[in-house]
Write a protein that holds these residues in place. Structure first.
Motif, PDB file in Angstrom:
ATOM      1  N   ASN A  21       3.400  20.829   1.362  1.00  0.00           N
ATOM      2  CA  ASN A  21       2.190  20.142   1.834  1.00  0.00           C
ATOM      3  C   ASN A  21       2.053  18.742   1.217  1.00  0.00           C
ATOM      4  O   ASN A  21       0.943  18.275   0.940  1.00  0.00           O
ATOM      5  N   ALA A  22       3.176  18.124   1.005  1.00  0.00           N
ATOM      6  CA  ALA A  22       3.169  16.820   0.319  1.00  0.00           C
ATOM      7  C   ALA A  22       2.414  15.770   1.120  1.00  0.00           C
ATOM      8  O   ALA A  22       2.474  15.720   2.347  1.00  0.00           O
ATOM      9  N   ARG A  23       1.691  14.933   0.391  1.00  0.00           N
ATOM     10  CA  ARG A  23       1.089  13.760   1.011  1.00  0.00           C
ATOM     11  C   ARG A  23       2.194  12.772   1.360  1.00  0.00           C
ATOM     12  O   ARG A  23       3.234  12.732   0.705  1.00  0.00           O
ATOM     13  N   ALA A  24       1.967  11.979   2.365  1.00  0.00           N
ATOM     14  CA  ALA A  24       2.975  11.003   2.791  1.00  0.00           C
ATOM     15  C   ALA A  24       2.634   9.617   2.249  1.00  0.00           C
ATOM     16  O   ALA A  24       1.466   9.216   2.219  1.00  0.00           O
ATOM     17  N   GLU A  66       0.870  -1.188   0.000  1.00  0.00           N
ATOM     18  CA  GLU A  66       0.000   0.000   0.000  1.00  0.00           C
ATOM     19  C   GLU A  66       0.900   1.229   0.000  1.00  0.00           C
ATOM     20  O   GLU A  66       1.727   1.407   0.893  1.00  0.00           O
ATOM     21  N   LEU A  67       0.753   2.079  -1.033  1.00  0.00           N
ATOM     22  CA  LEU A  67       1.544   3.307  -1.109  1.00  0.00           C
ATOM     23  C   LEU A  67       0.845   4.465  -0.409  1.00  0.00           C
ATOM     24  O   LEU A  67       1.494   5.379   0.107  1.00  0.00           O
ATOM     25  N   ASP A  68      -0.486   4.434  -0.416  1.00  0.00           N
ATOM     26  CA  ASP A  68      -1.282   5.469   0.261  1.00  0.00           C
ATOM     27  C   ASP A  68      -2.623   4.840   0.615  1.00  0.00           C
ATOM     28  O   ASP A  68      -3.167   4.043  -0.167  1.00  0.00           O
ATOM     29  N   ASP A  69      -3.156   5.182   1.773  1.00  0.00           N
ATOM     30  CA  ASP A  69      -4.433   4.579   2.177  1.00  0.00           C
ATOM     31  C   ASP A  69      -5.625   5.480   1.893  1.00  0.00           C
ATOM     32  O   ASP A  69      -6.755   5.152   2.240  1.00  0.00           O
ATOM     33  N   LYS A  70      -5.349   6.631   1.239  1.00  0.00           N
ATOM     34  CA  LYS A  70      -6.439   7.573   0.947  1.00  0.00           C
ATOM     35  C   LYS A  70      -6.433   7.945  -0.524  1.00  0.00           C
ATOM     36  O   LYS A  70      -5.436   7.828  -1.219  1.00  0.00           O
ATOM     37  N   ASP A  71      -7.583   8.466  -0.981  1.00  0.00           N
ATOM     38  CA  ASP A  71      -7.705   8.968  -2.335  1.00  0.00           C
ATOM     39  C   ASP A  71      -7.326  10.443  -2.367  1.00  0.00           C
ATOM     40  O   ASP A  71      -7.218  11.099  -1.323  1.00  0.00           O
ATOM     41  N   PRO A  72      -7.114  11.027  -3.563  1.00  0.00           N
ATOM     42  CA  PRO A  72      -6.805  12.459  -3.653  1.00  0.00           C
ATOM     43  C   PRO A  72      -7.902  13.303  -3.002  1.00  0.00           C
ATOM     44  O   PRO A  72      -9.092  12.992  -3.100  1.00  0.00           O
ATOM     45  N   GLY A  84      -7.306   4.449  -1.906  1.00  0.00           N
ATOM     46  CA  GLY A  84      -5.862   4.570  -1.843  1.00  0.00           C
ATOM     47  C   GLY A  84      -5.147   4.106  -3.093  1.00  0.00           C
ATOM     48  O   GLY A  84      -5.727   3.915  -4.165  1.00  0.00           O
ATOM     49  N   LEU A  85      -3.836   3.932  -2.922  1.00  0.00           N
ATOM     50  CA  LEU A  85      -2.924   3.615  -4.019  1.00  0.00           C
ATOM     51  C   LEU A  85      -2.228   2.301  -3.677  1.00  0.00           C
ATOM     52  O   LEU A  85      -1.531   2.206  -2.658  1.00  0.00           O
TER      53      LEU A  85
END
Length: 461
Positions: free
Chosen positions: A444-447, A106-112, A126-127
């Motif tokens: 403000n980068a997403r993590a 999982e690279l990200d657990d949320k959507d944009p 997510g991604l």
């Protein structure tokens, strides 16, 4: 109709590979069963073609004269054909090597945040990244005097979704041609592309095939050291294989002598023409005076010609044996009923000898000392390291791979007997919901979460 050019064969194989790759496992397995039945039904045709090959092979002379070991590999009989059919069916029974999830992150657990996008059918957010097993594409196999190479490789290629181009040596062209005709008809009956299995004949076409780096994904040479080294030196295509099989057995001082005699006998005489037959036996000096005469007597009864180091020759001469041949080169693959014998002072000396003169194929220790066995298995650098086992077990069929395309002594991609997994690679599959790289840069980068997801190896995509 004129014979197609090598370029035309390679282009057709590439197209066939693209049709094979997405096929589901039941269709590939059905093709394998059709291949097995077709081989059984065509036995008379296959044996007749092989008789013609044997006539040509036995008439060769001079530099082209074939060894007894090569002639043994070439001969096709009922037992060998039965084994070839069994190998095709055993490949069909193996787990599907394609579409397996090798890793999941999982690279990200949320959507944009900016835009709400439609969720996928699984309703995930997510991604998500997956590493998925896929075919290599097109294999080119150049082989000598091995009818069973045709069926082994064709079966493994179809099961793994690869197309294969077969280039046999002159001595096996008729048998290979008959086999390929039978197999092509079998896969065509299952609506698979006939060019998934192709044949190229003629020594002059080898270099053309080796030049197809934009169409062929891997070359597999199966044959003599000279053949393998020639292929390795004359292509930009990745090569999978081994040049020779100089396999050793080390007899430790803490050995069960009866076990050792039985294992060495098998490793040398079961099938001396193959690359996993033992070529050198090293014996610890502390047991040499007792063990070597017993070993020499057993092997000479089996028709094995013995060569020895100076200490071995002196010991066996004193024990009443005739003069043994000297060893001109410890790095010798006899491929016949011949064996080198040496005496070593220690496990360390045995390991050093193996690393100096072996070919990184298969090495075995015979001992009842667990510490010595563990050291040998840990420290010897080879594709296969065995304890109290014949080197003849270094084989894809015996490992449960169904069959093998060959043995690799390389440390890259695949090592040892190469079965289905060695004919696959992988690709990365990324699923998201409008994710863009720019959101992960700046103040403000997403993590990234970079969280390993629950995954059992083998899970299908």
């Amino acid at each position: 109709m004129s014979e197609p050019s090598v370029l035309e064969v390679a282009e057709a194989a590439k197209l066939a590979s693209r049709s094979l790759a997405p096929l589901d496992e039941p269709r590939r397995n059905a093709a394998l069963e059709a291949m097995a039945k077709a081989l059984e039904a065509a036995s008379a045709e296959l044996f007749a073609a092989n008789v013609e090959d044997l006539k040509v092979a036995e008439s060769m002379s001079g530099d082209e004269k074939l060894s007894s070991a090569t002639l043994a590999r070439l001969k096709l009989n009922e037992a060998k054909l039965k084994e070839m059919v069994e190998q095709v069916r055993s490949v069909a029974e193996l787990p599907d090597p394609l579409g397996r999830t090798l890793d999941a992150i999982e690279l990200d657990d949320k959507d944009p945040d900016a835009v709400v996008y439609a969720r996928d059918t699984a309703g995930t957010h997510g991604l998500h990244l997956q590493k998925i097993s896929v075919p290599l594409g097109v294999l080119a196999v150049i082989f000598e005097a091995r009818p069973d190479a045709v069926t082994q490789i064709a079966a493994l290629a179809i099961k793994s979704g690869n197309a294969v181009i077969l280039k046999p040596g002159r001595e096996v062209e008729r048998t290979a041609g008959a086999l390929v005709r039978v197999l092509r008809e079998a896969i065509a009956s299952q609506q698979l592309p006939v060019d998934a299995i192709s044949l190229v004949l003629g020594r002059e076409r080898v270099n053309e095939l080796l030049g197809m780096h934009s169409l062929v994904d891997m070359v597999i040479p199966r044959g003599s050291k000279a053949l393998v080294e020639y292929v390795q030196a004359n292509t930009r295509i990745p090569v999978l294989g081994h040049a020779e099989g100089v396999c050793h057995i080390y007899v430790d001082r803490s050995v069960d002598e009866e076990l050792a005699l039985r294992v060495i006998d098998d490793a040398k005489t079961d099938y001396p023409a193959v690359c996993n037959a033992v070529e050198t036996v090293l014996v610890h000096r502390e047991i040499a005076a007792d063990f070597l005469p017993k070993l020499a007597a057993r092997l000479q009864e089996r028709g094995v010609t013995l060569h020895g180091c100076e200490a071995t020759r002196e010991l066996l001469l004193e024990a009443g044996f005739g003069e043994l041949g000297a060893i001109s080169d410890w790095h010798t693959e006899y491929g016949e009923l011949a064996l080198s014998l040496g005496i070593v002072d220690s496990l360390d000396q045995a390991i050093d000898h193996i690393h100096a003169h072996g070919s990184s194929h298969t090495e075995s220790i015979l001992t009842e000392d667990p510490a010595a066995a563990d050291r040998f298995l840990r420290e010897v650098d080879a594709a296969g390291v065995f304890h109290n086992v014949s080197t003849r077990f270094a084989d894809g069929f015996r490992y449960g791979f169904g069959a093998e395309v060959g043995v690799s002594t390389s440390k890259f991609h695949a090592r040892g007997p190469v079965g289905l997994d060695g004919l696959t690679t992988y690709k990365y599959v990324l699923r998201g919901h409008g994710h863009i790289a720019g959101d992960y840069r700046g103040a403000n980068a997403r993590a990234f979460t970079h969280r390993r997801e629950n995954n059992q190896s083998g899970q299908k995509i």
